[in-house]
Design a protein around this motif. Sequence first.
Motif, PDB file in Angstrom:
ATOM      1  N   GLU A  40       1.083  -1.175  -0.687  1.00 33.61           N
ATOM      2  CA  GLU A  40      -0.057   0.108  -0.315  1.00 33.61           C
ATOM      3  C   GLU A  40       0.899   0.671   0.062  1.00 33.61           C
ATOM      4  O   GLU A  40       0.700   1.966  -1.052  1.00 33.61           O
ATOM      5  CB  GLU A  40      -0.909   0.244   1.364  1.00 33.61           C
ATOM      6  N   MET A  41       1.568   1.478   0.930  1.00 38.52           N
ATOM      7  CA  MET A  41       3.157   2.520   0.413  1.00 38.52           C
ATOM      8  C   MET A  41       3.627   2.757  -0.673  1.00 38.52           C
ATOM      9  O   MET A  41       3.425   3.825  -1.044  1.00 38.52           O
ATOM     10  CB  MET A  41       3.771   2.096   2.302  1.00 38.52           C
ATOM     11  N   PHE A  42       3.963   1.464  -0.588  1.00 41.18           N
ATOM     12  CA  PHE A  42       4.660   1.657  -1.842  1.00 41.18           C
ATOM     13  C   PHE A  42       3.178   1.976  -3.760  1.00 41.18           C
ATOM     14  O   PHE A  42       4.204   3.347  -4.070  1.00 41.18           O
ATOM     15  CB  PHE A  42       5.173   0.414  -2.755  1.00 41.18           C
ATOM     16  N   ASN A  43       2.234   1.462  -3.273  1.00 38.64           N
ATOM     17  CA  ASN A  43       1.177   2.047  -4.320  1.00 38.64           C
ATOM     18  C   ASN A  43       1.054   3.573  -4.235  1.00 38.64           C
ATOM     19  O   ASN A  43       0.733   4.231  -5.056  1.00 38.64           O
ATOM     20  CB  ASN A  43      -0.330   1.193  -4.611  1.00 38.64           C
ATOM     21  N   ASP A  44       0.838   3.911  -2.774  1.00 36.97           N
ATOM     22  CA  ASP A  44       0.593   5.655  -2.630  1.00 36.97           C
ATOM     23  C   ASP A  44       1.422   6.247  -2.767  1.00 36.97           C
ATOM     24  O   ASP A  44       1.868   7.464  -2.149  1.00 36.97           O
ATOM     25  CB  ASP A  44      -0.376   5.604  -1.379  1.00 36.97           C
ATOM     26  N   GLY A  45       2.924   6.320  -3.383  1.00 39.50           N
ATOM     27  CA  GLY A  45       4.148   6.834  -3.551  1.00 39.50           C
ATOM     28  C   GLY A  45       4.610   7.345  -2.203  1.00 39.50           C
ATOM     29  O   GLY A  45       5.637   7.932  -2.280  1.00 39.50           O
ATOM     30  N   THR A  46       4.888   6.262  -0.888  1.00 35.28           N
ATOM     31  CA  THR A  46       5.520   6.684   0.089  1.00 35.28           C
ATOM     32  C   THR A  46       6.363   5.865   0.311  1.00 35.28           C
ATOM     33  O   THR A  46       7.040   6.106   1.679  1.00 35.28           O
ATOM     34  CB  THR A  46       4.172   6.637   2.019  1.00 35.28           C
ATOM     35  N   ASP A  47       6.833   5.151   0.199  1.00 38.37           N
ATOM     36  CA  ASP A  47       7.999   3.989  -0.509  1.00 38.37           C
ATOM     37  C   ASP A  47       8.296   3.497  -1.165  1.00 38.37           C
ATOM     38  O   ASP A  47       7.359   3.378  -1.892  1.00 38.37           O
ATOM     39  CB  ASP A  47       7.172   3.262   0.838  1.00 38.37           C
ATOM     40  N   THR A  48       9.212   3.155  -1.484  1.00 34.29           N
ATOM     41  CA  THR A  48       9.955   3.174  -2.599  1.00 34.29           C
ATOM     42  C   THR A  48      10.894   1.647  -2.449  1.00 34.29           C
ATOM     43  O   THR A  48      11.332   1.268  -1.192  1.00 34.29           O
ATOM     44  CB  THR A  48      10.651   3.828  -3.465  1.00 34.29           C
ATOM     45  N   PHE A  49      11.666   1.278  -3.236  1.00 31.98           N
ATOM     46  CA  PHE A  49      12.276  -0.234  -3.452  1.00 31.98           C
ATOM     47  C   PHE A  49      13.660  -0.737  -4.173  1.00 31.98           C
ATOM     48  O   PHE A  49      13.459   0.163  -5.351  1.00 31.98           O
ATOM     49  CB  PHE A  49      11.685  -1.551  -3.416  1.00 31.98           C
ATOM     50  N   ILE A  50      14.083  -0.917  -3.984  1.00 34.23           N
ATOM     51  CA  ILE A  50      15.209  -0.622  -5.096  1.00 34.23           C
ATOM     52  C   ILE A  50      15.714  -3.023  -5.431  1.00 34.23           C
ATOM     53  O   ILE A  50      15.198  -2.968  -4.832  1.00 34.23           O
ATOM     54  CB  ILE A  50      16.555  -0.598  -5.066  1.00 34.23           C
ATOM     55  N   ASP A  51      15.845  -2.624  -7.059  1.00 34.77           N
ATOM     56  CA  ASP A  51      16.501  -3.950  -7.433  1.00 34.77           C
ATOM     57  C   ASP A  51      17.228  -5.183  -6.376  1.00 34.77           C
ATOM     58  O   ASP A  51      18.292  -4.306  -6.086  1.00 34.77           O
ATOM     59  CB  ASP A  51      16.792  -4.189  -8.732  1.00 34.77           C
ATOM     60  N   TRP A  52      17.006  -6.466  -6.160  1.00 29.89           N
ATOM     61  CA  TRP A  52      17.665  -6.817  -5.439  1.00 29.89           C
ATOM     62  C   TRP A  52      19.108  -7.371  -5.309  1.00 29.89           C
ATOM     63  O   TRP A  52      20.163  -6.953  -4.857  1.00 29.89           O
ATOM     64  CB  TRP A  52      17.341  -8.013  -4.608  1.00 29.89           C
ATOM     65  N   ASN A  53      19.580  -7.314  -7.082  1.00 34.65           N
ATOM     66  CA  ASN A  53      21.124  -7.695  -7.445  1.00 34.65           C
ATOM     67  C   ASN A  53      21.789  -5.919  -7.200  1.00 34.65           C
ATOM     68  O   ASN A  53      22.634  -6.075  -6.464  1.00 34.65           O
ATOM     69  CB  ASN A  53      21.075  -7.392  -8.834  1.00 34.65           C
ATOM     70  N   ASP A  54      21.174  -4.784  -7.334  1.00 36.67           N
ATOM     71  CA  ASP A  54      21.133  -3.229  -6.571  1.00 36.67           C
ATOM     72  C   ASP A  54      21.580  -3.050  -5.161  1.00 36.67           C
ATOM     73  O   ASP A  54      22.210  -2.987  -5.447  1.00 36.67           O
ATOM     74  CB  ASP A  54      20.380  -1.937  -7.101  1.00 36.67           C
ATOM     75  N   ALA A  55      20.817  -4.140  -4.551  1.00 39.66           N
ATOM     76  CA  ALA A  55      21.099  -3.627  -2.655  1.00 39.66           C
ATOM     77  C   ALA A  55      22.027  -5.097  -2.773  1.00 39.66           C
ATOM     78  O   ALA A  55      22.495  -3.953  -2.115  1.00 39.66           O
ATOM     79  CB  ALA A  55      19.332  -4.845  -2.920  1.00 39.66           C
ATOM     80  N   LYS A  56      22.527  -5.583  -3.780  1.00 43.12           N
ATOM     81  CA  LYS A  56      23.578  -6.696  -3.117  1.00 43.12           C
ATOM     82  C   LYS A  56      24.642  -6.029  -3.436  1.00 43.12           C
ATOM     83  O   LYS A  56      25.971  -5.967  -2.373  1.00 43.12           O
ATOM     84  CB  LYS A  56      23.463  -8.523  -3.850  1.00 43.12           C
ATOM     85  N   LYS A  57      24.606  -5.095  -4.326  1.00 40.43           N
ATOM     86  CA  LYS A  57      26.035  -4.196  -5.294  1.00 40.43           C
ATOM     87  C   LYS A  57      26.291  -2.966  -3.511  1.00 40.43           C
ATOM     88  O   LYS A  57      27.229  -3.002  -3.456  1.00 40.43           O
ATOM     89  CB  LYS A  57      25.560  -3.548  -6.150  1.00 40.43           C
ATOM     90  N   ASP A  58      25.363  -2.525  -3.443  1.00 39.70           N
ATOM     91  CA  ASP A  58      25.608  -1.114  -2.947  1.00 39.70           C
ATOM     92  C   ASP A  58      26.297  -2.080  -1.542  1.00 39.70           C
ATOM     93  O   ASP A  58      26.926  -1.174  -0.543  1.00 39.70           O
ATOM     94  CB  ASP A  58      23.843  -0.914  -2.379  1.00 39.70           C
ATOM     95  N   ILE A  59      25.857  -3.219  -0.597  1.00 41.30           N
ATOM     96  CA  ILE A  59      26.030  -3.717   0.628  1.00 41.30           C
ATOM     97  C   ILE A  59      27.596  -4.116   0.485  1.00 41.30           C
ATOM     98  O   ILE A  59      28.132  -3.543   0.931  1.00 41.30           O
ATOM     99  CB  ILE A  59      24.909  -5.097   1.191  1.00 41.30           C
ATOM    100  N   ARG A  60      28.197  -4.688  -0.945  1.00 39.54           N
ATOM    101  CA  ARG A  60      28.794  -5.234  -0.943  1.00 39.54           C
ATOM    102  C   ARG A  60      30.504  -3.772  -1.048  1.00 39.54           C
ATOM    103  O   ARG A  60      31.370  -3.880  -1.046  1.00 39.54           O
ATOM    104  CB  ARG A  60      29.537  -6.350  -2.184  1.00 39.54           C
TER     105      ARG A  60
END
Length: 71
Positions: A47-67
């Motif tokens: 619901e938060m994503f659909n109403d624009g109050t939250d976002t997410f990133i691709d899992w592969n991008d998240a792993k790269k950010d962590i690394r």
Amino acid sequence: MTVIQIEKLSVTEKIQVMESLWDSLCSHADNINFPAWHSEVLQQREEMFNDGTDTFIDWNDAKKDIRNQLP
């Protein structure tokens, strides 16, 4: 794998083990009983994503950010 063995792993190796565990869990997801509150949290996040109050990133991008944050 024991706790002692895990402690001896590098951070990169620990992440690889976590990814392997996650992949194994995902391949058997139909056999896992999740608590009811998981569905509630997922619904709230959707619901938060659909109403624009939250976002997410691709899992592969998240792993790269962590690394990239690792020493």
